[in-house]
Design a protein around this motif. Structure first.
Motif, PDB file in Angstrom:
ATOM      1  N   GLU A  52      37.533 -82.045  -9.326  1.00 51.36           N
ATOM      2  CA  GLU A  52      36.927 -83.000 -10.259  1.00 51.36           C
ATOM      3  C   GLU A  52      35.650 -82.442 -10.883  1.00 51.36           C
ATOM      4  O   GLU A  52      35.450 -82.549 -12.096  1.00 51.36           O
ATOM      5  CB  GLU A  52      36.634 -84.322  -9.551  1.00 51.36           C
ATOM      6  CG  GLU A  52      37.859 -85.086  -9.135  1.00 51.36           C
ATOM      7  CD  GLU A  52      38.726 -85.518 -10.315  1.00 51.36           C
ATOM      8  OE1 GLU A  52      38.188 -85.697 -11.428  1.00 51.36           O
ATOM      9  OE2 GLU A  52      39.933 -85.680 -10.119  1.00 51.36           O
ATOM     10  N   ASN A  56      35.160 -81.380 -14.846  1.00 51.73           N
ATOM     11  CA  ASN A  56      34.093 -81.953 -15.670  1.00 51.73           C
ATOM     12  C   ASN A  56      33.241 -80.856 -16.304  1.00 51.73           C
ATOM     13  O   ASN A  56      32.836 -80.965 -17.465  1.00 51.73           O
ATOM     14  CB  ASN A  56      33.214 -82.891 -14.859  1.00 51.73           C
ATOM     15  CG  ASN A  56      33.871 -84.225 -14.618  1.00 51.73           C
ATOM     16  OD1 ASN A  56      34.917 -84.536 -15.184  1.00 51.73           O
ATOM     17  ND2 ASN A  56      33.281 -85.018 -13.756  1.00 51.73           N
ATOM     18  N   GLN A 109      41.626 -90.494 -17.882  1.00 54.64           N
ATOM     19  CA  GLN A 109      40.463 -89.821 -17.298  1.00 54.64           C
ATOM     20  C   GLN A 109      39.420 -90.859 -16.911  1.00 54.64           C
ATOM     21  O   GLN A 109      39.602 -92.039 -17.152  1.00 54.64           O
ATOM     22  CB  GLN A 109      39.882 -88.826 -18.292  1.00 54.64           C
ATOM     23  CG  GLN A 109      39.435 -89.463 -19.580  1.00 54.64           C
ATOM     24  CD  GLN A 109      39.045 -88.417 -20.607  1.00 54.64           C
ATOM     25  OE1 GLN A 109      39.238 -87.229 -20.417  1.00 54.64           O
ATOM     26  NE2 GLN A 109      38.488 -88.862 -21.708  1.00 54.64           N
ATOM     27  N   GLY A 112      37.078 -89.465 -11.727  1.00 60.98           N
ATOM     28  CA  GLY A 112      36.636 -88.389 -10.848  1.00 60.98           C
ATOM     29  C   GLY A 112      35.351 -88.655 -10.100  1.00 60.98           C
ATOM     30  O   GLY A 112      35.258 -88.409  -8.906  1.00 60.98           O
TER      31      GLY A 112
END
Length: 159
Positions: A52, A56, A109, A112
């Motif tokens: 995650e 990012n 999305q 995360g």
């Protein structure tokens, strides 16, 4: 004469290019390192959360990222991911850590950082450099730890 045994500490560092495959490379590296050190009990969590953070870094920057996996003397594992974007996202920044908006159920999305809050024992982040025109180290470092007692996240570094 007594023998002193040193704590089982180790660290791995990995420089990741700005590439959509970086998260996969990070997962494979984490899996290999933790399996090699017999840390199967935290493998899935560390692999997920690392993926995650690296994803990012790829999505929100245009440059490389760095990953550091460290086994601490007390049995905890710390994972740090550096990238060149200076903004510290919730829950890594200042309180309140629960200020992350929930992603809609059909979103592709946005979940995360909620996973970090749910599965990491602690987490934090801090800016690197002042971001001036000559500052090549600008960006941020986000970290999380697992393997300790489940605690509150913190926005400050743990030495």
């Amino acid at each position: 004469m007594r023998t002193v045994s040193l704590p089982h500490t180790w660290a791995y560092a990995l420089r990741l290019p700005h590439d959509p495959r970086a998260a996969r490379v990070a997962r494979m590296t984490v899996r290999a390192a933790l399996s090699g050190h017999g840390r199967h009990e935290v493998l899935d969590t560390v692999e997920l959360l690392t993926s995650e953070l690296v994803t990012n870094a790829y999505r929100h920057t245009t440059g490389p990222a760095s990953l550091r996996l460290t086994a601490l003397a007390d049995g905890r594992l710390r994972v740090g991911v550096w990238d060149s974007h200076p903004r510290i996202p919730a829950p890594f920044g200042e309180p309140p850590w629960d200020s992350i908006r929930l992603a809609p159920p059909d979103a592709e999305q946005g979940r995360g950082l909620h996973l970090v809050q749910e599965y990491a024992d602690s987490w934090g982040g801090w800016p690197i450099g002042d971001g001036g025109p000559l500052d090549r180290g600008a960006g941020k470092l986000l970290w999380f730890e697992v393997g300790g007692g489940k605690g509150e996240g913190t926005g400050t570094a743990v030495a």
